[in-house]
Design a protein around this motif. Structure first.
Motif, short mmCIF file in Angstrom:
data_model
loop_
_atom_site.label_atom_id
_atom_site.label_comp_id
_atom_site.label_asym_id
_atom_site.label_seq_id
_atom_site.Cartn_x
_atom_site.Cartn_y
_atom_site.Cartn_z
N ALA A 1 -6.29 57.56 28.21
CA ALA A 1 -6.54 58.85 27.55
C ALA A 1 -6.87 58.62 26.08
O ALA A 1 -6.59 57.57 25.52
CB ALA A 1 -5.29 59.72 27.68
N GLY A 2 -7.47 59.63 25.48
CA GLY A 2 -7.70 59.67 24.03
C GLY A 2 -8.60 58.60 23.50
O GLY A 2 -8.30 57.93 22.50
N LEU A 3 -9.72 58.36 24.17
CA LEU A 3 -10.68 57.36 23.70
C LEU A 3 -11.41 57.86 22.45
O LEU A 3 -11.67 59.07 22.33
CB LEU A 3 -11.72 57.06 24.79
N PRO A 4 -11.74 56.97 21.49
CA PRO A 4 -12.45 57.42 20.27
C PRO A 4 -13.82 58.01 20.61
O PRO A 4 -14.39 57.68 21.66
CB PRO A 4 -12.62 56.13 19.46
N ALA A 5 -14.28 58.86 19.72
CA ALA A 5 -15.62 59.46 19.93
C ALA A 5 -16.68 58.36 19.97
O ALA A 5 -16.60 57.39 19.21
CB ALA A 5 -15.93 60.43 18.80
N GLY A 6 -17.65 58.46 20.85
CA GLY A 6 -18.73 57.46 20.98
C GLY A 6 -18.40 56.39 21.99
O GLY A 6 -19.21 55.50 22.26
N VAL A 7 -17.21 56.42 22.56
CA VAL A 7 -16.84 55.43 23.58
C VAL A 7 -16.70 56.16 24.91
O VAL A 7 -16.03 57.19 24.99
CB VAL A 7 -15.50 54.73 23.23
N SER A 8 -17.34 55.66 25.91
CA SER A 8 -17.15 56.29 27.23
C SER A 8 -16.67 55.26 28.25
O SER A 8 -17.10 54.10 28.24
CB SER A 8 -18.44 56.96 27.70
N PHE A 9 -15.77 55.71 29.07
CA PHE A 9 -15.19 54.86 30.11
C PHE A 9 -16.18 54.78 31.29
O PHE A 9 -16.70 55.81 31.72
CB PHE A 9 -13.85 55.45 30.56
N ILE A 10 -16.37 53.57 31.80
CA ILE A 10 -17.31 53.44 32.92
C ILE A 10 -16.56 53.22 34.23
O ILE A 10 -16.70 53.97 35.19
CB ILE A 10 -18.33 52.31 32.67
N GLU A 11 -15.72 52.16 34.25
CA GLU A 11 -14.98 51.91 35.50
C GLU A 11 -13.81 50.98 35.26
O GLU A 11 -13.75 50.29 34.24
CB GLU A 11 -15.90 51.32 36.57
N ALA A 12 -12.92 50.96 36.25
CA ALA A 12 -11.79 50.03 36.22
C ALA A 12 -12.06 48.96 37.27
O ALA A 12 -12.52 49.27 38.37
CB ALA A 12 -10.50 50.78 36.53
N ARG A 13 -11.84 47.68 36.88
CA ARG A 13 -12.05 46.58 37.84
C ARG A 13 -10.80 45.71 37.85
O ARG A 13 -10.70 44.77 37.05
CB ARG A 13 -13.23 45.71 37.40
N GLY A 14 -9.84 45.99 38.65
CA GLY A 14 -8.59 45.21 38.74
C GLY A 14 -7.84 45.25 37.44
O GLY A 14 -7.32 46.29 37.04
N ASP A 15 -7.84 44.12 36.74
CA ASP A 15 -7.11 44.07 35.47
C ASP A 15 -8.05 44.31 34.28
O ASP A 15 -7.71 43.97 33.16
CB ASP A 15 -6.42 42.71 35.33
N ALA A 16 -9.20 44.90 34.54
CA ALA A 16 -10.16 45.12 33.44
C ALA A 16 -10.68 46.55 33.44
O ALA A 16 -10.76 47.20 34.48
CB ALA A 16 -11.32 44.15 33.57
N LEU A 17 -10.99 47.00 32.22
CA LEU A 17 -11.64 48.31 32.08
C LEU A 17 -12.99 48.09 31.39
O LEU A 17 -13.11 47.23 30.51
CB LEU A 17 -10.79 49.24 31.22
N ILE A 18 -13.97 48.84 31.83
CA ILE A 18 -15.33 48.68 31.29
C ILE A 18 -15.67 49.95 30.48
O ILE A 18 -15.51 51.07 30.97
CB ILE A 18 -16.38 48.49 32.41
#
Lengths: 472, 310
Positions: free
Chosen positions: B242-259
């Protein structure tokens, strides 16, 4: 100037060296230089012995220079193969593109290749002729007249340059050696016919005719070199797909050139025909001058060949004309059509002759026709017809017919000149179609209507003037 | 050094090159990418003054390709797609020949040829007939030919296409060195890894039109969107923080990683990392996900096809 020729020399040096590394060129040249002249020597000796048995020494006398011509011609035939390989082979193997990327000018590359393709076969030809003549001297056979020897050497030289220059023109229309070899028949067949004709002239023993042949060949060669130079351009050498016949494209090029963008007939006459006429001013002037010269030459010939004027009795002309008109109903539409068709045929012949000789032979029909008109006029005036009567017989239809013929000839001259002029961004095919369209414009827009009216006058008015004049 | 504006070429009614604009400053490499028949060779031929543009203009090394064709040709070294060597010549003779066409004295040609032949490993074969050369050797010799007159501009069409990996590396290193010497280079290649390695700028051409032209990273960003980052964690993560800074968008979660996709990494990456750690996520790695020029090229070509189909 010498500095400008240096790059051509570099090309010549490379190409000649390359030729002398190719056994397929070396062996035929050696054979034709060294072996073939001995065979011709032997042939000459056999023929001389044979003809002397029957007292036909004149045949033997003519045979010796003929064989000299054959010995000289065979090696130069190799120049055609070398030229096609040099011009089209480089295109096919793409080795021409690095050359085109250098600061070499188009004419420098052309000149280099032209000389490189011509000189080795020519040197071989000269050597062959020397071997042949030496063989004759050793065998105790009389050498030909020096004038014939000079003619043979000059004809051989001009023919070699002509074949190579023709090969360049062929090369601009081919992207493969195979295609070029197919097109080469347009050079080989005429040259073979020419050599046969030269042989006939030689056996006939008419040296002055051979000099005229030489002059004609020099002119044709110069034009071929000019056309080759005009179309040996980087753009044409690399930028086009030319092996496929594109009818739709050809038709659109023709239509564009023919209509000139005009949307109505009046606009076409006002803009397209008038601008074409302005362009034709110089060739029309030349054609008119040639027509005048032809007329005068015809008049002069009456003195040399007074066949008609001696036997012509104008007092009977009226009665004869009446009789003729009773037997053959000449005064009708069919006669008018016949005259029109005849005139059109002559002008079409001028186009065909002109298009293959860059306009040069295209003037012959006009020249010859005017010559005949001059001859007949002089003959009739010489037989007592007044100049005014003569004018009354000629001018009513001639005032339209002669300018029409001059215009049509001018269009052919213009077409020849355009073919031999550099036209950046256009292929020979494109230029050729445009010039035919230009010719068609003049023919359909001006010449044909003028000839139609002239033929009607010639059928329905001129005979009546004749009857009035001759009292028929 | 190379500037083209509205460069257009028609062959009869066929439009081969359509209003091409290019700009390659001195000392840079422009990689021109495109499928076969896209218009690369025609463009290069117009830039070398072989073909006359139907419309538009171009200047190479400061010379107009139409008005100053001789100067253009003297300033450009060209490696053509087909090398077109003379099989009965040796490489020494061949280079002498081309040197003479560029008006170099024989001694100067020999002086220039020697180090170039050595550089490309052709020195030992200099007395051999070119007909006996392998494809790769021919290609290297054609490159030597293009360099003989020391041109400030090089136009290279597929310079390593027929080479073994070692020779290709030698050539790529040579190209990089030439760029370092301040030469301007236009490189046409289908080898996208090579293009990416050497390019300062890239232009993608399709059906005669430049689809995109610019610095490599800019082109990738334009075609593939903002830069993508991968954050790896000590534990598995399954949902977007939650609460990602402006200009950053979450794409996907891959096991122990977030893109994530980041608009402006310089400003937003520190905020993003702080936000993740403040949520109790233990970051063990944070790196940019590399995107190849190949992806960008395919994207450009696909988009163009869609636009055309639409």
């Amino acid at each position: 100037m010498l500095d400008a020729l240096r790059p051509s020399w570099v090309i010549i040096e490379r190409e000649v060296r390359d030729q002398f590394r190719d056994w397929r060129i070396i062996f035929p040249i050696i054979g034709l230089t060294v072996v073939f002249p001995f065979i011709m020597n032997w042939t000459a000796k056999q023929m001389l012995d044979f003809t002397s048995e029957y007292g036909a020494s004149v045949i033997a006398d003519r045979l010796v220079p003929f064989l000299l011509m054959v010995v000289g011609f065979f090696p130069i035939s190799v120049s055609l193969v070398i030229a096609l390989e040099s011009f089209v082979g480089e295109k096919e193997r793409s080795s021409i593109e690095p050359l085109l990327n250098t600061p070499l000018k188009d004419w420098q590359l052309y000149l280099g290749k032209l000389v490189a393709s011509t000189v080795p076969p020519l040197v071989s030809s000269y050597l062959g002729m020397t071997v042949y003549l030496s063989g004759l001297a050793i065998r105790g056979i009389a050498l030909p007249d020096p004038a014939i020897m000079i003619q043979v050497v000059l004809l051989t030289t001009v023919q070699a340059v002509m074949m190579v220059a023709g090969a360049v023109v062929v090369s601009t229309q081919a992207t493969s050696v195979r295609a070029a070899n197919l097109l080469a028949s347009f050079i080989i067949i005429p040259v073979a016919c020419l050599v046969q004709w030269e042989a006939l002239v030689m056996f006939w023993g008419n040296l002055s005719t051979l000099w005229w042949v030489l002059v004609g060949l020099v002119v044709l060669t110069a034009l071929l070199v000019r056309v080759g130079l005009a179309h040996f351009q980087r753009e044409e050498l690399l930028g086009r797909e030319i092996d496929v016949l594109k009818f739709r494209w050809a038709w659109s090029v023709f239509c564009q050139a023919f209509t000139g963008g005009a949307r109505s007939l009046p606009e076409w006459y006002r803009q397209v025909i008038s601008s074409t006429l302005r362009r034709l001013a110089l060739p029309a002037g030349i054609a008119a001058a040639l027509a005048l010269v032809g007329f005068m030459v015809g008049m002069q010939l009456v003195e040399r060949y007074p066949l008609i004027s001696e036997g012509l009795d104008l007092s009977q002309a009226g009665g004869n004309l009446n009789q003729l008109l009773e037997i053959y109903p000449l005064l009708g539409a069919a006669s008018a059509f016949g005259i029109l068709w005849q005139n059109l045929r002559v002008l079409l012949l001028a186009l065909v002759m002109g298009i293959f000789t860059f306009g040069v032979l295209g003037v012959l029909p006009l020249f010859a026709t005017m010559g005949v008109a001059g001859f007949l006029s002089a003959a009739l005036v010489g037989s007592g017809l007044s100049i005014w009567s003569m004018a009354a017989l000629l001018l009513p239809h001639g005032l339209l017919e002669i300018p029409a013929a001059v215009l049509a000839t001018a269009a052919v001259l213009e077409a020849g000149a355009i073919l031999a002029t550099p036209t950046p961004g256009k292929t020979i095919g494109e230029v050729w179609i445009s010039t035919v369209a230009d010719w068609a414009k003049i023919m359909l827009g001006l010449v044909l209507p003028m000839l139609v009216v002239a033929s009607l006058i010639e059928v329905f008015i001129t005979p009546h003037i004749a009857l009035m004049l001759f009292g028929g | 050094m190379i500037v083209a504006q509205g460069l257009t070429k028609y062959f009869d009614t066929f439009l081969a090159v359509d209003h091409v604009d290019l700009q390659v400053p001195q000392g840079e490499v422009l990689v021109l990418l495109g499928k076969n028949g896209a218009g690369k060779t025609t463009t290069v031929r117009m830039l070398t003054s072989i073909l006359r543009p139907s419309n538009g203009w171009a200047k190479v090394a400061g010379y107009d390709v139409v008005e100053q064709a001789d100067q253009v040709r003297a300033s450009v070294g060209v490696l053509t797609e087909h090398h077109g060597l003379y099989g009965r010549m040796t490489s020494e003779e061949y280079l002498q020949f081309f040197g003479s066409l560029y008006r170099l004295p024989r001694s100067e040609s020999a002086r220039r040829a020697k180090p170039l032949l050595e550089l490309f490993g052709l020195d030992e074969a200099r007395k051999k007939r070119l007909g006996e050369y392998s494809k790769g050797m021919r290609q290297k010799l054609a490159l030597v030919r293009a360099l003989m007159h020391d041109p400030p501009v090089l136009l290279l069409d597929e310079p390593t296409s027929a080479m073994d990996p070692e020779s290709a590396r030698t050539v790529r290193d040579a190209i990089a060195r030439l760029r370092g010497q301040g030469r301007t280079i236009l490189l046409c290649t289908h080898n996208l890894a090579e293009g990416e390695e050497l390019a300062d700028r890239v232009a993608i051409i399709q059906a005669g039109r430049i689809l995109i032209h610019g610095a490599v990273e800019d082109v990738k960003r334009k075609l593939l969107g903002p830069v993508i980052y991968e954050a790896r964690f000590a534990q598995a993560v399954t949902q977007a923080p939650a609460g990602l800074p402006a200009g950053v968008s979450f794409i996907e979660a891959r096991g122990d990683a977030l893109i994530f996709q980041v608009e402006n990494p310089t400003e937003q990456n520190p905020d993003l990392l702080q936000s993740l750690m403040s949520q109790g996520l233990r970051v063990i790695a944070f790196q940019e996900v590399s995107r190849s020029l190949e992806q960008a090229f395919l994207e450009a070509v696909r988009n163009h096809g869609e636009v055309q189909n639409a």
